[in-house]
Design a protein around this motif. Structure first.
Motif, PDB file in Angstrom:
ATOM      1  N   VAL A 192      27.594 -13.981 -12.013  1.00 41.44           N
ATOM      2  CA  VAL A 192      27.707 -14.357 -10.946  1.00 41.44           C
ATOM      3  C   VAL A 192      28.579 -15.919 -10.423  1.00 41.44           C
ATOM      4  O   VAL A 192      28.946 -15.879  -9.444  1.00 41.44           O
TER       5      VAL A 192
ATOM      6  N   LEU B 201      25.564 -12.259  -4.269  1.00 37.69           N
ATOM      7  CA  LEU B 201      24.152 -12.153  -3.917  1.00 37.69           C
ATOM      8  C   LEU B 201      23.128 -11.674  -4.674  1.00 37.69           C
ATOM      9  O   LEU B 201      22.215 -11.638  -5.038  1.00 37.69           O
TER      10      LEU B 201
ATOM     11  N   THR C 197      22.906 -12.227  -8.713  1.00 37.90           N
ATOM     12  CA  THR C 197      22.211 -13.678  -8.555  1.00 37.90           C
ATOM     13  C   THR C 197      20.581 -13.312  -8.192  1.00 37.90           C
ATOM     14  O   THR C 197      19.477 -13.369  -8.971  1.00 37.90           O
ATOM     15  N   MET C 198      20.493 -12.265  -7.327  1.00 37.07           N
ATOM     16  CA  MET C 198      18.885 -12.007  -7.570  1.00 37.07           C
ATOM     17  C   MET C 198      18.582 -10.962  -8.522  1.00 37.07           C
ATOM     18  O   MET C 198      17.697 -11.290  -8.988  1.00 37.07           O
TER      19      MET C 198
ATOM     20  N   THR D 264      17.824 -13.334 -11.815  1.00 39.81           N
ATOM     21  CA  THR D 264      17.225 -14.762 -11.209  1.00 39.81           C
ATOM     22  C   THR D 264      15.696 -13.555 -11.862  1.00 39.81           C
ATOM     23  O   THR D 264      14.788 -14.181 -12.632  1.00 39.81           O
TER      24      THR D 264
ATOM     25  N   SER E 122      18.866 -16.981  -4.209  1.00 40.75           N
ATOM     26  CA  SER E 122      19.827 -16.291  -4.081  1.00 40.75           C
ATOM     27  C   SER E 122      20.154 -16.889  -2.430  1.00 40.75           C
ATOM     28  O   SER E 122      21.073 -17.618  -2.255  1.00 40.75           O
TER      29      SER E 122
END
Length: 484
Positions: free
Chosen positions: A393, A418, A421-422, A425, A450
């Motif tokens: 990421v 993106l 990141t989603m 997380t 995000s």
């Protein structure tokens, strides 16, 4: 079988088409001096030809990740094939190419230094810790996994402690000696075993008409573990892996010209995806979900490797294949520790010309790794998976910042940044090793994080553009620059 074969065709098409798109967006300058010549030191900055660089890059990135990860990912069914193909073409290979080429444009810089330049000083410190953590975890995982395979191959006649000690000795030597003394010489031999193991198993899947399942998006995991985000962290190497961002600078310091970047960085990621496809297909075709899950739980992915190799290639061929699989993690573990040494040296601005200086940094790394070998492999792999994809990421956001400041199409890396990141997380919010929150709550938090990351990205980009950030370091023209 159709899905399996079509996946290879798509990987090749992706390399020939999208690979060129990414190369064009970046904008190679073949006449530009590379760090291998401009900063040649005989230790880490050493010009090497494309054949050696390609093989080293492939062996660096293709540890047990594209074997163990896809074997565990096979529990989800053919949807794993989709992630390997799409992930490799549009995320993994883009990640590898851009981090490698941006490193070349910045004196062979490692990811913490690049994070500091493009994302800010605070990011540099965070990424430095993250990178070292990831590399130590990788090095440790790639000590215990090949040691277990060797022990199994020898029917337990060689004590595990002796095997681990021998691997440690090799890692120490490959970490502190000049790159062309060990790594540059023995990797061609290791590469032959890699080809035998991957091509041998893949060819037998086709020849025997193995019952490889066709495409379906149905979650076939026997424990009904959700595809998102688990699949995208389970299969990392082979689709997208932050570990590669720590390895590419090794080759960015030995590449002779920028035009070779697509073949070496983008192309070797596609090759790794092909290896991942073979092992995922083998696991799916030879075992049903529950049997596969049972064997993984009892003997780990290494047990699947041994079983597949022997069933597909017989006793002799299977042994060669297992040797190939043993070599893969060893040839990533050695460069993991080497990368850790280089990153720490760069961070501390500590010259690595003298051997004692290299030992000062390397010794503590191996002490920590030895302690970690006492921890359960499955637990290590979970932390490795999250740290690995979190590093990916960060690398993708760095690449996006470079492109947007350059005025190029940053979305080729921003979209996968993106998405991951989603995914990362969501995982750390939901996982027992993380915050252990309900999955729905984790989705909401991950979505919010995000969006915040995207906002901060555009804000930082505006600042970098306004300040006139020089994205490329200017080397003095080197008379020794090779033509190709």
């Amino acid at each position: 079988m159709i899905t399996f074969l079509l996946s290879f065709v798509l990987l090749l098409i992706g390399y020939l088409t999208y690979g060129k798109v990414v190369e064009r967006v970046f904008g190679v300058k073949d006449s530009r001096p590379t760090p291998a010549y401009a900063m040649k030191d005989g230790i880490d900055y050493v010009p090497m030809n494309n054949k050696k660089n390609s093989l080293i890059q492939l062996l660096n990135i293709a540890g047990v990740g594209p074997i163990f990860g896809p074997i565990m990912g096979a529990l989800y069914g053919p949807v794993a094939f989709v992630w390997i193909v799409i992930g490799a073409i549009f995320a993994g290979a883009v990640h590898d190419y851009l981090t490698g080429m941006i490193s070349i444009r910045n004196r062979g810089a490692h990811i913490p230094e690049l994070a500091g330049k493009f994302l800010g000083t605070f990011s540099k410190h965070i990424v430095n810790v993250f990178s070292i953590l990831l590399l130590i975890l990788v090095g440790t995982v790639f000590i215990t996994s090949p040691a277990a395979l060797i022990n199994d191959l020898a029917n337990g006649t060689i004590p595990l402690t002796i095997i681990i000690f021998a691997i440690f000795v090799y890692y120490i030597l490959s970490t502190i000696l000049p790159i062309d003394k060990i790594i540059g010489r023995i990797y061609p031999i290791f590469g032959a075993f890699l080809i035998i193991s991957a091509v041998g198993v893949g060819a037998m899947l086709v020849v025997t008409g193995a019952p490889i399942p066709e495409l379906t998006f149905t979650n076939m995991h026997p424990d009904n573990i959700p595809i998102f985000p688990l699949l995208f962290l389970t299969i990392s190497c082979g689709a997208l892996s932050g570990f590669h961002a720590t390895q590419s600078p090794i080759i960015s310091r030995t590449l002779q010209n920028e035009k070779s970047g697509r073949k070496i960085f983008y192309g070797m990621m596609i090759a790794e995806a092909a290896i991942a496809m073979i092992w995922a297909a083998a696991a799916m075709s030879l075992f049903d979900g529950r049997d596969l899950n049972s064997i993984i739980n009892s003997g780990g992915p290494a047990a699947i490797v041994s079983e597949v190799s022997t069933l597909m290639l017989g006793a002799i061929g299977g042994t060669l294949a297992i040797i190939g699989v043993i070599i893969l993690p060893i040839t990533s573990g050695d460069t993991a520790f080497r990368s850790a040494r280089m990153i720490i040296a760069d961070y501390l601005n500590f010259s690595q010309i003298k051997l004692p200086n290299r030992l000062i940094i390397a010794a503590p790394l191996f002490v920590i790794a030895f302690i970690l070998t006492k921890i359960d492999f499955t637990l290590l792999w979970r932390y490795f998976s999250w740290a690995n994809q979190s590093t990916a990421v960060i690398a993708l956001w760095i690449a996006s910042m470079y492109l947007i400041v350059k005025g190029a199409n940053h979305w080729i890396s921003t979209i996968p940044a993106l998405f991951m990141t989603m995914a990362t997380t969501t995982y750390i919010m939901n996982a027992p090793i993380g915050f252990n929150l309900p999955i729905t709550v984790s989705y909401i938090i991950a979505f919010a994080v995000s969006i915040i990351f995207l906002f901060l990205f555009f804000k930082k980009a505006k600042q970098n553009i306004a300040s006139g950030l020089e994205i490329d370091y200017t080397h003095p023209k080197s008379p020794n620059q090779a033509a190709g």
